[in-house]
Scaffold this active site. Structure first.
Site, mmCIF file in Angstrom:
data_model
loop_
_atom_site.group_PDB
_atom_site.id
_atom_site.type_symbol
_atom_site.label_atom_id
_atom_site.label_comp_id
_atom_site.label_asym_id
_atom_site.label_seq_id
_atom_site.Cartn_x
_atom_site.Cartn_y
_atom_site.Cartn_z
ATOM 1 N N ASN A 52 0.846 -1.183 0.000
ATOM 2 C CA ASN A 52 0.000 0.000 0.000
ATOM 3 C C ASN A 52 0.889 1.243 0.000
ATOM 4 O OD1 ASN A 52 0.662 -0.827 2.677
ATOM 5 N ND2 ASN A 52 -0.972 0.432 3.535
ATOM 6 N N ALA A 56 -0.870 12.048 1.317
ATOM 7 C CA ALA A 56 -1.431 13.085 2.187
ATOM 8 C C ALA A 56 -2.839 13.465 1.739
ATOM 9 C CB ALA A 56 -0.524 14.316 2.191
ATOM 10 N N TYR A 58 -5.651 11.711 1.004
ATOM 11 C CA TYR A 58 -5.964 10.311 1.288
ATOM 12 C C TYR A 58 -6.515 9.485 0.129
ATOM 13 C CZ TYR A 58 -5.184 10.998 6.340
ATOM 14 O OH TYR A 58 -4.640 11.238 7.569
ATOM 15 N N CYS A 63 -3.712 0.519 -2.997
ATOM 16 C CA CYS A 63 -3.633 -0.729 -2.233
ATOM 17 C C CYS A 63 -2.465 -1.594 -2.706
ATOM 18 C CB CYS A 63 -4.921 -1.520 -2.397
ATOM 19 S SG CYS A 63 -6.368 -0.765 -1.650
ATOM 20 N N GLU A 65 -2.552 -4.724 -3.432
ATOM 21 C CA GLU A 65 -2.947 -5.594 -4.545
ATOM 22 C C GLU A 65 -2.815 -4.860 -5.873
ATOM 23 O OE1 GLU A 65 -4.562 -4.916 -1.750
ATOM 24 O OE2 GLU A 65 -5.837 -6.567 -1.098
HETATM 25 ZN ZN ZN Z 1 -7.743 -2.579 -1.980
#
Ligand code: ZN
Length: 142
Positions: A52, A56, A58, A63, A65
């Site tokens: 991940n 800043a 957000y 992720c 993945e």
């Molecule tokens: Zn995810």
């Protein structure tokens, strides 16, 4: 949910799980402090990892993945044959809803998803148990 016998761990599954756990250390998670590692095995047997990457701003974070899928694509892989996701905590670090769909793009419905924490394997799922009745590339084939 118990682990189906068809998902008993093989040596290469253990290698995949270890790769996901090792990747956790490279996560960029200064805001949540929640490091996640992901490892994908492609149709060539190659393992691709991701973490991940927070931001800043957000919503701009990504992720683990998604990072692993991008690495697989860059390396020429097009099929996820197994994936492992690792994160700390009592709750299983399963892929988020968005990532379940990202995995669906490159994986069969019975593709195993091995969930781990920093200490090792926790539980196995198949994609169709995490994303039932899903929409995928086969819906768009002519
Ligand atoms: Zn995810």
């Amino acid at each position: 949910m118990t682990q189906p016998s068809s998902l008993s761990l093989k040596d290469n599954d253990n290698a995949l799980i270890k790769a996901a756990i090792a990747a956790m250390a490279s996560a960029y998670a200064p805001y949540s402090g929640f490091s996640v590692g992901a490892a994908i095995r492609d149709e060539h047997g190659q393992i691709h990892t991701g973490v991940n990457v927070e931001n800043a701003a957000y919503p701009q974070g990504s992720c683990a993945e998604a990072g692993a899928i991008a690495a697989m694509i860059m390396a020429g892989g097009r099929q996820i044959t197994a994936i492992s996701v690792a994160g700390k905590g009592d709750l299983l670090c399963t892929p988020c809803g968005g990532c379940r769909q990202r995995i669906r793009e490159f994986a069969a419905l019975k593709t195993p998803i091995f969930i781990a924490d920093e200490n090792g394997f926790r539980q196995a799922f198949t994609l169709d148990t995490l994303l039932p009745h899903s929409f995928g590339p086969d819906h768009l084939e002519k």
